[in-house]
Design a protein around this motif. Structure first.
Motif, short mmCIF file in Angstrom:
data_model
loop_
_atom_site.label_atom_id
_atom_site.label_comp_id
_atom_site.label_asym_id
_atom_site.label_seq_id
_atom_site.Cartn_x
_atom_site.Cartn_y
_atom_site.Cartn_z
N UNK A 142 -38.34 35.81 -34.50
CA UNK A 142 -39.31 36.87 -34.26
C UNK A 142 -38.98 37.63 -32.97
N UNK A 143 -38.57 36.91 -31.93
CA UNK A 143 -38.26 37.56 -30.66
C UNK A 143 -36.96 38.33 -30.68
N UNK A 170 -35.06 28.16 -34.49
CA UNK A 170 -33.69 28.64 -34.35
C UNK A 170 -32.90 28.55 -35.66
N UNK A 171 -33.45 27.90 -36.67
CA UNK A 171 -32.80 27.90 -37.97
C UNK A 171 -32.91 29.26 -38.63
N UNK A 172 -32.12 29.49 -39.65
CA UNK A 172 -32.06 30.81 -40.29
C UNK A 172 -33.04 30.97 -41.44
N UNK A 177 -31.92 35.49 -38.75
CA UNK A 177 -32.18 36.45 -37.69
C UNK A 177 -30.88 36.81 -36.97
N UNK A 178 -31.00 37.72 -36.03
CA UNK A 178 -29.80 38.16 -35.32
C UNK A 178 -29.16 37.04 -34.52
N UNK A 179 -29.97 36.08 -34.06
CA UNK A 179 -29.45 35.03 -33.18
C UNK A 179 -29.85 33.64 -33.64
N UNK A 180 -30.14 33.49 -34.94
CA UNK A 180 -30.49 32.17 -35.45
C UNK A 180 -29.24 31.42 -35.89
#
Length: 299
Positions: A142-143, A170-172, A177-180
């Motif tokens: 989200x961030x 942090x999982x996808x 996400x862009x950084x997951x």
């Protein structure tokens, strides 16, 4: 017998599970309480089946704040979190102020805080720690920020030094996400190997990679939030081949629910664990209560 979300029958069924295990109750490390206007926006997003969801997602416990607290207490949840998270700058500090005050007014709630890569993050994180924060929330999806952003360096240093757990999405899942994914988290832990991270949602769908990270770094744990439920198994099933590792890592797994923002009943989240192949009462006691009680010194 009706076991609709929040019903007396559901409450009785939940209490029967932990009572039969000989527990004093449960600890839920992944619950959300937020300022009303923020929670309303979150619910609006779920109602619209937003792009991170892509499917119908009813909110099972859409009641006022105090009723939600009472529901958790009726279930026998001895301690829970108020996971707040910003999606842009200039949100985290006031979310922390709200959350710390909420915990002060709600004895069952662990004082919770959050952060965002922005100037001043180190200061307001320090303020939250000084005010008693016992758990942080980081939401990379989200961030839309990288956990290794230089602006977060002093934040991670403080959290690692004070050994304050961080529930980190942090999982996808449900979509990348862009950084997951595991790579940014592994890089973070290579720099701060004693960070007490709690990988939300068992790291879905990269279950195996996050199991590897958990095995390598002794302060890393996993929470069960939404994992193993029929709702999640339809789209991101837990690989049966990981079953033995799931049992072996029982001391590193914590119960989480995502209450109130779940599209099924609380009982379903617990039964998803009790119905897992190979689990025994000792594993369930550890996951539903003991592991978190030890981590947060609640025994």
């Amino acid at each position: 017998m009706s076991q609709q979300p929040g019903s007396a029958d559901e409450i009785a069924a939940v209490r029967a599970i932990w009572s039969q295990l000989g527990l004093p109750g449960m600890i839920d490390v992944h619950t959300h309480f937020m300022p009303k206007r923020v929670m309303d926006k979150v619910w609006d997003y779920f109602d619209s089946a937003g792009p991170l969801l892509g499917r119908y997602w009813p909110i099972s416990y859409r009641t006022d704040e105090q009723e939600r607290v009472r529901t958790l207490q009726q279930f026998g949840v001895r301690a829970f979190t108020s996971l707040v998270y910003p999606h842009k700058p200039d949100m985290a500090a006031w979310l922390n102020q709200w959350s710390i005050q909420f915990a002060g007014d709600t004895p069952s709630c662990l004082p919770t805080a959050t952060f965002y890569p922005e100037p001043g993050a180190a200061e307001y994180v320090g303020d939250a720690v000084d005010a008693g924060a016992r758990v942080f929330k980081a939401h990379l999806q989200v961030g839309r920020y990288h956990p290794n952003d230089p602006l977060l360096q002093p934040v991670w240093e403080r959290i690692e030094r004070d050994r304050i757990p961080v529930v980190i999405h942090c999982g996808s899942g449900p979509v990348p996400g862009e950084h997951t994914g595991p790579a940014p988290v592994r890089r973070l832990l290579d720099r701060y190997p004693r960070l007490p991270l709690i990988i939300a949602h068992m790291g879905m769908p990269e279950y195996g990679e996050f199991f590897d990270i958990c095995a390598e770094f002794p302060e890393v744990r996993l929470d069960t939030t939404m994992a193993f439920t029929p709702f999640t198994e339809e789209i991101m099933p837990f690989p049966p081949a990981l079953g033995p590792r799931l049992i072996e890592m029982g001391e590193r797994i914590l119960f989480g629910s995502d209450f109130p923002n779940i599209p099924y009943g609380y009982l379903a989240a617990i039964r998803a664990l009790t119905d897992l192949p190979g689990v025994d009462d000792a594993w369930l006691r550890a996951v539903l209560h003991t592991n978190a009680a030890q981590l947060f010194s609640l025994e």
